[in-house]
Design a protein around this motif. Sequence first.
Motif, short mmCIF file in Angstrom:
data_model
loop_
_atom_site.label_atom_id
_atom_site.label_comp_id
_atom_site.label_asym_id
_atom_site.label_seq_id
_atom_site.Cartn_x
_atom_site.Cartn_y
_atom_site.Cartn_z
N UNK A 196 0.83 -1.21 0.00
CA UNK A 196 0.00 0.00 0.00
C UNK A 196 0.86 1.26 0.00
N UNK A 197 2.15 1.12 0.21
CA UNK A 197 3.07 2.25 0.06
C UNK A 197 3.46 2.41 -1.41
N UNK A 198 3.41 1.31 -2.16
CA UNK A 198 3.87 1.32 -3.55
C UNK A 198 2.72 1.46 -4.55
N UNK A 199 1.52 1.12 -4.13
CA UNK A 199 0.39 1.10 -5.06
C UNK A 199 -0.82 1.82 -4.48
N UNK A 200 -1.60 2.40 -5.37
CA UNK A 200 -2.90 2.92 -4.99
C UNK A 200 -3.86 1.73 -4.82
N UNK A 201 -4.88 1.90 -4.01
CA UNK A 201 -5.85 0.82 -3.85
C UNK A 201 -6.53 0.51 -5.18
N UNK A 202 -6.76 1.52 -6.00
CA UNK A 202 -7.39 1.28 -7.30
C UNK A 202 -6.55 0.37 -8.18
N UNK A 203 -5.23 0.29 -7.93
CA UNK A 203 -4.37 -0.59 -8.72
C UNK A 203 -4.73 -2.06 -8.52
N UNK A 204 -5.44 -2.36 -7.42
CA UNK A 204 -5.81 -3.74 -7.15
C UNK A 204 -7.19 -4.08 -7.71
N UNK A 205 -7.82 -3.15 -8.39
CA UNK A 205 -9.12 -3.39 -9.00
C UNK A 205 -8.93 -3.76 -10.47
N UNK A 206 -9.48 -4.89 -10.86
CA UNK A 206 -9.34 -5.36 -12.24
C UNK A 206 -9.99 -4.40 -13.22
#
Length: 238
Positions: free
Chosen positions: A198-208
């Motif tokens: 979560x330091x490297x990615x936005x939460x939206x990055x985990x949404x397909x």
Amino acid sequence: MTRNPPELDDAFYYRDVPDYMTEVYDWAYVNPRHAALLDRNLVVRVLLFGNDRRLMRAYLERVRPGMRVWQVAHVYGDLVQRVAHKVGVQGLFDLTDVTPVQVAHASRKLSALPQSRVVQADAAEFQGERGYDLITSFFLLHEVPDGKKREVVDNMLRQLPPTGRALFVDYHKPAPWQPIGWLLRWVNHYLEPFAAALWRHEIRDFATQADRFVWKKRTLFGGVYQIVEVERLQAPMA
């Protein structure tokens, strides 16, 4: 030596628990003796550096009487009771958790509130009733592997109706000037190995299918925490 009653022996608390939970978080969420010590408002306040009420308020302010709410994992302290009270008897509060000890704690807290339901279920697989007004992940994503993060986020968004809202409250990369960041680097290395994502990615990055939704993010406490609201992207009117 005192033992749990047979129906609540140690084997019960480890039933159907994912390997990552027993390998990484046994000390915090699986072992019933540890959970009994940690499930206190004071512990939550210390772990969140005094920001507990502020972060909970960001969630509670979005809850209205009569709402249908799904919270994807149990939280220590009194948050679950406060949400259930706020939806009221005309609403619905569904709470899921993958570990039996957390289900037991939540069931005890919510036993007098008929508008609440507690289910042992993986947040990535739970299929609730359609029509949730609010689906909330309160400090879950930083505790699951990256592949599971994607599954949880996708499942939450999949069950979001056109007028519903998803809410993520979790950790975030601190600003360079925030001294708490150095402590959290140590914590992440030794105790929270899935949190650094979560330091490297936005939460939206985990949404397909992130582009099908509107994402709004704000951070608190020098970037240590993030609050992300998600709604379905509405089709333009003809």
